[in-house]
Design a protein around this motif. Structure first.
Motif, short mmCIF file in Angstrom:
data_model
loop_
_atom_site.label_atom_id
_atom_site.label_comp_id
_atom_site.label_asym_id
_atom_site.label_seq_id
_atom_site.Cartn_x
_atom_site.Cartn_y
_atom_site.Cartn_z
N ASN A 129 0.81 -1.21 0.00
CA ASN A 129 0.00 0.00 0.00
C ASN A 129 0.85 1.27 0.00
N VAL A 130 1.94 1.28 0.76
CA VAL A 130 2.84 2.44 0.75
C VAL A 130 3.46 2.60 -0.63
N LEU A 131 3.86 1.49 -1.24
CA LEU A 131 4.43 1.52 -2.59
C LEU A 131 3.44 2.16 -3.58
N ILE A 132 2.19 1.71 -3.53
CA ILE A 132 1.16 2.24 -4.44
C ILE A 132 0.86 3.70 -4.13
N THR A 133 0.85 4.05 -2.83
CA THR A 133 0.58 5.43 -2.44
C THR A 133 1.62 6.38 -3.01
N VAL A 134 2.90 6.03 -2.87
CA VAL A 134 3.97 6.89 -3.39
C VAL A 134 3.95 6.92 -4.91
N MET A 135 3.71 5.76 -5.53
CA MET A 135 3.65 5.72 -6.99
C MET A 135 2.52 6.59 -7.52
N ASN A 136 1.43 6.69 -6.75
CA ASN A 136 0.31 7.52 -7.17
C ASN A 136 0.69 8.99 -7.26
N THR A 137 1.70 9.40 -6.51
CA THR A 137 2.13 10.79 -6.54
C THR A 137 3.18 11.03 -7.62
N THR A 138 3.75 9.97 -8.20
CA THR A 138 4.83 10.15 -9.17
C THR A 138 4.50 9.66 -10.58
N MET A 139 3.73 8.56 -10.69
CA MET A 139 3.53 8.00 -12.03
C MET A 139 2.57 8.84 -12.88
N PHE A 140 1.73 9.66 -12.23
CA PHE A 140 0.84 10.52 -13.02
C PHE A 140 1.59 11.71 -13.62
#
Length: 468
Positions: A29-40
C-alpha cells in the motif's frame, strides 16, 4: 491504548496477530501510495492532449491529489483517538477503490479530478495509520526495522512510479494507472485480520480546529503550487487556528507541542529534506532530457536502479537504527544528502551514470532521515501526542516538497541568460541546473546546523515530553 490482563492481573500489551502479513500489506500500500504521486507526472502530456488542456489545468491532476493527501495525513492521525485503526484502514482503502474506479471510467477532465481527490482521501490513510500501528504495537527494539520496511517501500515507489507510469501510459493509456491503484484495495482483509481490536474511549473531537487548519493549509499549498495571490487570503485561517487551539479544551493539536523547540527543530529538518528531495526528483529528469538527451523511458530506467538499491539498504538501515540509535542515522543521512547535492551541482553534466550514482546517494539519505524523524518522535512524544505530532510533521514535509518544486522551477525558468554561474566546478554551458542544485546544497547545510541543535538537546537528555 487498550490492554488485556492475564489471570494473574498482569497487563499484556496487544500485538499484531501476524506481523509478516501486516507488513506485506503495508509495504504494497505504501508503494502504491507513493507511486500515485509520481507515475501521473509522466502521464500529464497524454492527459493534456486528450482533453485539450492548458498547462495550468493539467497541473491540477497532480496538485489536487497532493493537497488532499497532505491534509488527510493529519486528519487520519487525529481520528485514531476516536475510531479503531482497522476501521480507518478499511474506510481509506474503500475510498481508494471508489476513486480508482471513477478514474478508469473518467471521460472528462473534471471527472478525472474528482477521481484524484477521492483517491487522495483514501491513500492518505496509509502512511499515517501505518506509522501509528508501528508506534503502538511494535516493541521498542524492533521499531527501527519496521520503519525500514516502510521507508523501503516509499523509496522504491519514488523510483518505480515514473518508470511504471511511462510504460503503462505509452502502451495501455493513462487510465490503466488507476488499475494499479485498485490492487491496494485487496489488502483490506489483511488489516482487519491482523490489527488488534480497539475500544476507543469517547472523547471530544475539535472539528472547528480541523476546519481552520484545513482551509489555511489548503490555501497555503495552493499559493505555493499555483502562485495565485488570491489564496493568500485563506492563510488567515492559520492565525485563527493558532488562536483557537490556545483557547479551547482538547484542541485538535496541543499548543505546547507547537511551542516545543525540539519539536520545531524536528519539523524544520523534515521541511528542508523534503524540499531537497522533491527538488532533485523534479530537476534530474529535466537535466537528463536537456543535457544528456535521454528519452522518457530511459530517464525512468536511470532513476530506477538507485531506487532499488536504496530500498534494499533501507531495510538494513532500519535494523541498524535499533542498534545504534536515531541520532547517528539522522546525522549520517543529512551528511550524505549534502554530499549528494554537492556532486549533483558539480559533476552531473558528465554522464547519465553519474546521475544514477548521485541519485542513489540522495535517495539513501532520504530513507535514513525519513526513518529517523518518526522514530525520534515515537521515543519522545507521549502516546496521545504522537498521532497529531506525526501528522503535522508529514504536513510540513509536504509543504517542503511543494515549495522545493516551485522554487526549482523558477530557477530553471531563469535560464543561463538571466543567471550567473555559482559553482565553477561545473564545466557545461547549462549551469542553471548546477545553480538549482547549489541552492539545495545550502539547504542541506542549514539542515545540518539545525540537526546540531537537535543533537545538543539530545546530549543534555532534554526529551520532548519534558518540555510539555
Amino acid at each position: 491504548m487498550q490492554t488485556v490482563r492475564s489471570k494473574r492481573g498482569k497487563e499484556i500489551k496487544p500485538t499484531l496477530k501476524n506481523e509478516n502479513l501486516f507488513f506485506g500489506a503495508l509495504f504494497l500500500n505504501v508503494l502504491i501510495t507513493v507511486m500515485n504521486t509520481t507515475m501521473f507526472n509522466v502521464a500529464i502530456p497524454s492527459i493534456t492532449t486528450q482533453f485539450n488542456l492548458t498547462a495550468t489545468l493539467a497541473s491540477w491532476v497532480v496538485t489536487s491529489y497532493s493537497v488532499v493527501f497532505a491534509i488527510g495525513t493529519v486528519m487520519y492521525g487525529r481520528l485514531t483517538g476516536l475510531y479503531p485503526i482497522k476501521r480507518l484502514f478499511t474506510i481509506g482503502l474503500i475510498l481508494l477503490g471508489i476513486g480508482s474506479t471513477i478514474g478508469i471510467l473518467a471521460d472528462s477532465y473534471y471527472l478525472l479530478i474528482v477521481a484524484r481527490l477521492i483517491q487522495a482521501a483514501g491513500t492518505s490513510s496509509i502512511s499515517a495509520l501505518g506509522m501509528i500501528v508501528i508506534t503502538r504495537y511494535i516493541p521498542e527494539g524492533r521499531k527501527g526495522a519496521a520503519m525500514g520496511k516502510v521507508a523501503a517501500a516509499s523509496t522504491l515507489g519514488f523510483g518505480l512510479g515514473p518508470l511504471v507510469g511511462g510504460l503503462l501510459t505509452e502502451y495501455f493509456g493513462w487510465r490503466f494507472l488507476f488499475v494499479v491503484s485498485l490492487i491496494g484495495v485487496l489488502m483490506i482483509p489483511f488489516y482487519r485480520m491482523n490489527v488488534p481490536n480497539e475500544e476507543r474511549p469517547k472523547e471530544h473531537f475539535d472539528f472547528n480546529g480541523l476546519f481552520y487548519l484545513c482551509i489555511g493549509a489548503i490555501s497555503l499549498l495552493l499559493f505555493i503550487t499555483t502562485e495565485n495571490v488570491v489564496f493568500l487570503l485563506g492563510i488567515g485561517f492559520l492565525l485563527i487556528f493558532w488562536y483557537h487551539i490556545q483557547n479551547t479544551q482538547q484542541p485538535f493539536i496541543a499548543p505546547s507541542l507547537m511551542k516545543s523547540k525540539t519539536y520545531l527543530t524536528i519539523i524544520a529538518i523534515g521541511f528542508l529534506i523534503f524540499f531537497i528531495n522533491f527538488s532533485i526528483l523534479f530537476i534530474s529528469p529535466l537535466l537528463l532530457a536537456s543535457v544528456h538527451e535521454a528519452s522518457v523511458a530511459r530517464i525512468g530506467f536511470i532513476i530506477f536502479p538507485g531506487a532499488i538499491c536504496s530500498a534494499l539498504l533501507s531495510i538494513l538501515i532500519g535494523k541498524l537504527l535499533d542498534r545504534i540509535g536515531v541520532i547517528p542515522i539522522i546525522g549520517g543521512g543529512i551528511l550524505l544528502m549534502f554530499l549528494a547535492v554537492f556532486l549533483f551541482s558539480s559533476y552531473s553534466y558528465l554522464s547519465e551514470w553519474t546521475i544514477l550514482f548521485f541519485y542513489l546517494l540522495s535517495s539513501l539519505s532520504f530513507a535514513c532521515i525519513t526513518m529517523g524523524l518518526p522514530n525520534f518522535l515515537s521515543n519522545s512524544l507521549k502516546p496521545d501526542q504522537f498521532p497529531s505530532g506525526f501528522g503535522i510533521l508529514q504536513l510540513l514535509q509536504f509543504f517542503g516538497g511543494a515549495t522545493g518544486v516551485s522554487v526549482s522551477g523558477k530557477i530553471l525558468d531563469m535560464g543561463t541568460r538571466e543567471s550567473l554561474q555559482i559553482n565553477f566546478i561545473w564545466k557545461s554551458s547549462n549551469y542553471v541546473y548546477s545553480n538549482a542544485y547549489f541552492l539545495l546544497m545550502i539547504l542541506a547545510l542549514i539542515a545540518g546546523i539545525v540537526f546540531y541543535f537537535l543533537k545538543k538537546h539530545e546530549s543534555r537528555s532534554t526529551l520532548l515530553s519534558k518540555e510539555m
